[in-house]
Design a protein around this motif. Sequence first.
Motif, short mmCIF file in Angstrom:
data_model
loop_
_atom_site.label_atom_id
_atom_site.label_comp_id
_atom_site.label_asym_id
_atom_site.label_seq_id
_atom_site.Cartn_x
_atom_site.Cartn_y
_atom_site.Cartn_z
N PRO A 297 0.82 -1.34 0.52
CA PRO A 297 -0.07 0.04 0.26
C PRO A 297 0.66 1.66 -0.03
O PRO A 297 2.04 1.78 0.62
CB PRO A 297 -1.00 -0.47 1.12
CG PRO A 297 -0.79 -1.53 2.12
CD PRO A 297 0.33 -2.35 0.95
N SER A 298 0.28 2.41 -0.37
CA SER A 298 1.30 3.62 -0.65
C SER A 298 0.81 4.11 0.74
O SER A 298 0.13 4.58 1.88
CB SER A 298 0.19 4.43 -1.77
OG SER A 298 1.24 6.14 -1.02
N ARG A 299 2.61 4.48 1.52
CA ARG A 299 2.81 5.29 2.65
C ARG A 299 2.58 6.83 2.49
O ARG A 299 2.22 7.05 3.36
CB ARG A 299 4.48 5.06 2.96
CG ARG A 299 4.66 3.64 3.61
CD ARG A 299 6.00 4.08 3.73
NE ARG A 299 6.41 1.93 4.52
CZ ARG A 299 6.43 2.07 6.10
NH1 ARG A 299 6.45 3.12 6.49
NH2 ARG A 299 6.83 0.73 6.50
N ALA A 302 -1.08 7.63 2.90
CA ALA A 302 -1.58 7.25 4.56
C ALA A 302 -0.91 8.68 5.16
O ALA A 302 -1.89 9.08 5.95
CB ALA A 302 -0.90 5.71 5.10
N ASP A 362 -8.15 2.26 8.22
CA ASP A 362 -8.28 2.10 6.08
C ASP A 362 -7.20 1.37 6.37
O ASP A 362 -6.79 0.63 5.92
CB ASP A 362 -8.94 2.12 5.78
CG ASP A 362 -11.08 2.57 5.80
OD1 ASP A 362 -10.99 1.68 6.70
OD2 ASP A 362 -12.06 2.96 5.36
N HIS A 363 -6.41 2.75 6.32
CA HIS A 363 -4.42 2.30 6.12
C HIS A 363 -3.75 1.80 6.85
O HIS A 363 -3.22 0.52 6.37
CB HIS A 363 -3.79 3.88 5.85
CG HIS A 363 -4.65 4.79 5.23
ND1 HIS A 363 -3.94 4.99 3.55
CD2 HIS A 363 -5.55 6.13 4.77
CE1 HIS A 363 -5.20 6.09 3.10
NE2 HIS A 363 -6.07 6.18 4.05
N SER A 366 -5.05 -2.00 5.80
CA SER A 366 -4.54 -2.50 4.40
C SER A 366 -2.66 -2.53 4.48
O SER A 366 -2.55 -3.73 3.46
CB SER A 366 -4.56 -1.35 3.33
OG SER A 366 -3.52 0.08 3.85
N TRP A 367 -2.46 -2.04 5.76
CA TRP A 367 -1.01 -2.15 5.87
C TRP A 367 -0.54 -3.10 6.28
O TRP A 367 -0.30 -4.50 6.41
CB TRP A 367 -0.44 -1.44 6.68
CG TRP A 367 -0.14 -0.55 6.35
CD1 TRP A 367 -0.34 1.23 5.53
CD2 TRP A 367 0.91 -0.57 5.64
NE1 TRP A 367 0.23 1.44 4.59
CE2 TRP A 367 1.37 1.24 4.31
CE3 TRP A 367 2.64 -1.55 4.59
CZ2 TRP A 367 2.87 1.50 3.35
CZ3 TRP A 367 3.80 -0.77 4.34
CH2 TRP A 367 3.57 0.24 3.39
N HIS A 370 -1.59 -6.59 3.88
CA HIS A 370 0.15 -6.23 3.37
C HIS A 370 0.23 -7.54 3.73
O HIS A 370 1.36 -8.12 2.99
CB HIS A 370 -0.23 -5.68 2.93
CG HIS A 370 1.58 -5.27 2.23
ND1 HIS A 370 2.54 -4.97 2.77
CD2 HIS A 370 2.23 -6.24 0.81
CE1 HIS A 370 3.79 -5.43 2.05
NE2 HIS A 370 3.06 -5.80 0.90
#
Length: 496
Positions: A297-299, A302, A362-363, A366-367, A370
Amino acid sequence: MSVARFPRLLGAELRLVLRERLTWAIIAALLAALCLAAWTGAERVARERTAIAAAADDSARAVREAWAAHERYAKPSPIKVNYWQDPTDAFGFMTYFMAAYAVKPPTPLALLAAGQSDVQPAVTKISFGFSTVFDDTAYELGSAAKLKLGPFDLAFVLVYLVPLSVIALAGTHLSAEQDSGVLRMIAAQPVGPRLVAAAKFGAVALVAVTVVVGGTGLALALAGGLGPLAGWETTMALLAAALATYVLLWVAACALVASLWRGAVAALAILVLTWAGITVVLPTGLGIALDTLAPMPSRIAAIDASRQAQALFSTAEKGARITAAWASSKVPDAAQQRPEFIEAPEIKRLARDAFYDEALADHRESWREHALAASTWSRRLALLSPATILALALETAAGTDAGRHADFLTAEGAYRRRLRTFFEPHILAQAMNPVPVCAGCSARLGFDAYDAVPAFELTIPRATAQREALVALGSLLAGALLLTALTYRRLTEWPS
């Protein structure tokens, strides 16, 4: 020559192997590498244990100082202590004085593999609020120059250098005899190629397995640093068997290449290229495949969500509305009982942190997903290479694998929530009734449940380590048997 005379032939080949100076040079170099790797591993484990002990001491220090403050402030005094200077206040202790740590203790076999421990330390201090965007950013990585070099550990020696040692010992067997013409003299005797190959490569296998397994045990014993091994006997036995099978697999690979009858130079070239493909090229490709199967996911996204949450709460009107909504959900009649309740700094901070956690939920999820997906796929993809199979088994036994760290980060987040759940009722009760316990005393003295603060639950994944060692043994054994069967099929007759 009958099979009954095979032991005599094996003994003769074993004497020849042990008589060669190259054999003893390889053994000495390998033992030196094993001892050096074990020593560096022992140093790394000692540093981890020191860091864990320092964290425990810091936690105990915070509690001692809080009790001392209780005694010091429990006397009338004209000096007033602010909440951020007061460990006898629940919010003050949680935010400014408490030293709570999430700890990932090393396993008894932690010397075996560094894994990702150089970039995934075993101790993190629990904090709250805007500093918790990511669970894995609460520690220092140290020197970037050292990180580039990578760890020189036992896993590196066993996975990468042991195959090269086996190739140096057995890579030219039969092929060298073919080049020198000795093979024709051997073929003129009443003995088949299978029996000769079994004796030659069997002698190398005996030497290599003894040196590698025995040398690893010796290196571990000399380095020290092993933890209590009670309950880990089965895992150790499985790892020793997997390591021996890994050696046998490379001996079988040497025998299979020798059965091609291409000569010593070609045999060595094929074996070295095979080593490079199995230990370097294929794991690199599997790493690329892992990034595709479990995209990160995109840091940046976040961090952007974190900044937006901070900016939104910092707006006076919206921040007040968020605080009022959170306070009413916790204490429904707070506004009627104490109108200034939502203006208390501790209530604003709790409301801010709750809003922040919700904005980043949510972020963070997602991490975590992952990390779980990456761990699952890494275990599946590891089965495609003998090198990655053994490396994963060693890292899991050492507790430095990606799966354990993902579980550790999840447990760290859960521990942060447990601490907040513990302190929140105390903070709310003090905010609803801000009258000091001791009239005229300089501090609140409203919180003394230091010994009841939840502790982080330590876990050591012994069952997971045993399962991975068993998987590694089964997979490597299947590969060794397959190569042996192919070699046996090819060695039906001597080359023309």
